[in-house]
Design an enzyme around this catalytic site. Structure first.
Site, PDB file in Angstrom:
ATOM      1  N   ASP A 145      -1.108  12.798   2.620  1.00 18.90           N
ATOM      2  CA  ASP A 145      -1.279  11.399   3.023  1.00 18.90           C
ATOM      3  C   ASP A 145      -0.819  11.158   4.458  1.00 18.90           C
ATOM      4  O   ASP A 145      -1.500  10.514   5.258  1.00 18.90           O
ATOM      5  CB  ASP A 145      -0.472  10.481   2.098  1.00 18.90           C
ATOM      6  CG  ASP A 145      -0.899  10.622   0.653  1.00 18.90           C
ATOM      7  OD1 ASP A 145      -1.950  11.238   0.410  1.00 18.90           O
ATOM      8  OD2 ASP A 145      -0.170  10.122  -0.227  1.00 18.90           O
ATOM      9  N   SER A 147      -1.037   3.454   0.722  1.00 19.59           N
ATOM     10  CA  SER A 147      -0.317   2.389   1.436  1.00 19.59           C
ATOM     11  C   SER A 147       1.029   2.918   1.910  1.00 19.59           C
ATOM     12  O   SER A 147       1.547   2.474   2.935  1.00 19.59           O
ATOM     13  CB  SER A 147      -0.127   1.178   0.518  1.00 19.59           C
ATOM     14  OG  SER A 147       0.760   1.465  -0.545  1.00 19.59           O
TER      15      SER A 147
HETATM   16  P1  ADP Z   1      -0.006   4.352  -2.612  1.00 18.48           P
HETATM   17  O1  ADP Z   1       0.577   5.095  -1.468  1.00 18.48           O
HETATM   18  O2  ADP Z   1      -1.125   5.101  -3.268  1.00 18.48           O
HETATM   19  O3  ADP Z   1      -0.446   2.969  -2.262  1.00 18.48           O
HETATM   20  P2  ADP Z   1       2.648   4.693  -3.619  1.00 18.48           P
HETATM   21  O4  ADP Z   1       3.289   4.462  -4.945  1.00 18.48           O
HETATM   22  O5  ADP Z   1       2.743   6.036  -3.016  1.00 18.48           O
HETATM   23  O6  ADP Z   1       1.138   4.213  -3.715  1.00 18.48           O
HETATM   24  O7  ADP Z   1       3.282   3.703  -2.538  1.00 18.48           O
HETATM   25  C1  ADP Z   1       3.299   2.304  -2.788  1.00 18.48           C
HETATM   26  C2  ADP Z   1       4.641   1.751  -2.340  1.00 18.48           C
HETATM   27  O8  ADP Z   1       4.704   1.689  -0.897  1.00 18.48           O
HETATM   28  C3  ADP Z   1       4.849   0.306  -2.782  1.00 18.48           C
HETATM   29  O9  ADP Z   1       5.346   0.244  -4.109  1.00 18.48           O
HETATM   30  C4  ADP Z   1       5.865  -0.175  -1.761  1.00 18.48           C
HETATM   31  O10 ADP Z   1       7.173   0.263  -2.107  1.00 18.48           O
HETATM   32  C5  ADP Z   1       5.428   0.534  -0.493  1.00 18.48           C
HETATM   33  N1  ADP Z   1       4.527  -0.346   0.288  1.00 18.48           N
HETATM   34  C6  ADP Z   1       3.224  -0.124   0.587  1.00 18.48           C
HETATM   35  N2  ADP Z   1       2.715  -1.159   1.318  1.00 18.48           N
HETATM   36  C7  ADP Z   1       3.711  -2.044   1.486  1.00 18.48           C
HETATM   37  C8  ADP Z   1       3.819  -3.321   2.140  1.00 18.48           C
HETATM   38  N3  ADP Z   1       2.776  -3.883   2.731  1.00 18.48           N
HETATM   39  N4  ADP Z   1       5.026  -3.942   2.100  1.00 18.48           N
HETATM   40  C9  ADP Z   1       6.081  -3.374   1.492  1.00 18.48           C
HETATM   41  N5  ADP Z   1       6.028  -2.188   0.859  1.00 18.48           N
HETATM   42  C10 ADP Z   1       4.874  -1.527   0.842  1.00 18.48           C
HETATM   43 MG    MG Z   2       1.581   6.941  -1.597  1.00 21.93          MG
END
Ligand code: ADP
Ligand code: MG
Length: 385
Positions: free
Chosen positions: A178, A128
């Site tokens: 990523d 994400s």
């Molecule tokens: P991954 O990339 O595997 O999902 P990460 O820990 O690298 O996990 O990134 C997740 C972080 O990215 C969340 O904790 C948040 O800070 C940010 N994030 C991702 N999607 C959103 C969203 N839709 N709105 C706000 N922040 C987001």
């Molecule tokens: Mg990530």
């Protein structure tokens, strides 16, 4: 039904009283194989997901960013020249960090209003974070007429800037897998990324590889274990540090310099069992990526599945980045007809991917859900990639 692009566009109007200049998006990703190899100048093989992050954006007159996440119900404002490590904190750092990195690289990017919403589940190993970085990168590229999204070289530059944002502003020492997957993976293909083969300006090479399991009656099933994962805690950084220390001890610039033939000699140099395990995972994982590409080119899904399962064993036993939920999910999936299964992403939870013949999808899903019941774990979220 409203599309995610429409939702952010409408929210933008509600927030700023005028339409956004545009809506941009970037996908999450699944890494098929090649885990924790990116920061070791190794190889990995991701696909882009149909789940995406969406961003409505428009330029501002002043040098400020106003960032809203519909998913979190939060809005953050920051001046461009105040962006730095830890500022803004938390989620907004992923977006502001990309603008910071673009400006640091000498690109002309000014103030922005932006509204974000994402279909990529947060912290599930589907990146994400790269999805939200990617969509602000492509938005800024278009709004400030930079022209970087037009070709793969420009996209590679944007991916590197997104990684820089995550490393410097968010403080997560992740490699470039990523962001490269999100910004450079073509539709309907996997992307072989080689972090040791760099182009003239030092960006990793990325080559499309055929990946169409559906054409051979197979489904890539994604099983979100719901065990949370995070790249900002100490475990990811500790793995990375262990690899870097091992490379120093071996007198090589990165563990990529070691191949399967050289592995036994290399391992003899280490007393610590943890270092032996770390080096063995990285070296064997790179070899599995090469074999996986050959299997895909031959449409040999049985071999590809076996490599997935072998990669899971390596990250469970050697690199120790799996977790009980992922281990059980993989075991049950394979026992019920999957050709192979592995946890995908940085580790310690998140999603498992399983390569499943279409007629077995129901069996695998039911068996995994029952296994979770027996453990008293909440049901996993299961979908087709
Ligand atoms: P991954 O990339 O595997 O999902 P990460 O820990 O690298 O996990 O990134 C997740 C972080 O990215 C969340 O904790 C948040 O800070 C940010 N994030 C991702 N999607 C959103 C969203 N839709 N709105 C706000 N922040 C987001
Ligand atoms: Mg990530």
């Amino acid at each position: 039904m409203e599309t995610p692009g429409q939702s952010v566009a409408e929210a933008y109007v509600a927030m700023y009283g005028r339409p956004a200049e545009g809506v941009w998006s970037a996908p999450g990703r699944i890494n098929l194989i090649g885990e924790h190899t990116d920061y070791n100048r190794g190889m990995c093989l991701p696909i882009a997901l149909s789940q995406r992050a969406w961003l409505a954006a428009g330029r501002r007159e002043d040098d400020r960013l106003r960032l809203a996440s519909l998913d979190l119900g939060e809005t953050v404002e920051v001046a461009l020249d105040e962006i730095g490590p830890g500022n803004p904190p938390n989620w907004a750092a992923y977006l502001a960090g990309v603008v910071w990195a673009m400006r640091e690289a000498g690109l002309t990017v000014g103030g922005l209003n932006a509204v974000l919403s994402s279909q990529v589940p947060i912290g599930s190993g589907l990146s994400s974070s790269a999805a939200i970085e990617g969509c602000i990168a492509v938005a800024a590229d278009a709004l400030f007429d930079l022209g970087l999204t037009k070709d793969d070289t420009g996209r590679a530059r944007l991916a590197a800037l997104c990684q820089r944002a995550e490393n410097h502003i968010v403080g997560a020492p992740t490699g470039g897998l990523d962001q490269t997957a999100s910004l450079r993976a073509p539709a309907g293909m996997a992307l072989l990324i080689d972090f040791d083969k760099l182009d003239a300006v030092g960006l990793p090479s990325a080559r499309p590889v055929p990946f169409d399991p559906a054409a051979d009656g197979l489904i890539l099933l994604v099983i979100n274990t719901l065990a949370p994962h995070a790249n900002v805690d100490g475990q990811y950084a500790a793995r990375r540090a262990a690899c870097e220390a091992a490379a120093v001890k071996l007198g090589v610039t990165s563990l990529r310099a070691i191949d399967l033939d050289g592995l036994p000699d290399a391992l003899e140099k280490f007393q610590s069992e943890a270092q032996v395990r770390a080096v063995r995972h990285i070296v064997t994982e790179n070899a599995r990526v090469v074999e996986a590409v050959a299997a895909l080119q031959a449409r040999d899904w049985v071999s590809f599945g076996q490599l997935m399962t072998a990669a899971q064993a390596s990250q469970r036993d050697d690199y120790r980045i799996s977790c009980p939920q992922s281990d059980l999910t993989c075991e049950v999936a394979v026992a019920n007809g999957a050709l192979g299964a592995r946890q995908t992403g940085g580790g310690f939870g998140g999603c498992v991917i399983a390569l499943v013949p279409l007629p077995k999808v129901g069996d695998v899903s039911d068996a995994v859900t029952k296994a979770y019941d027996a453990q008293g774990w909440p049901h996993p979220d299961i979908f087709r990639a």
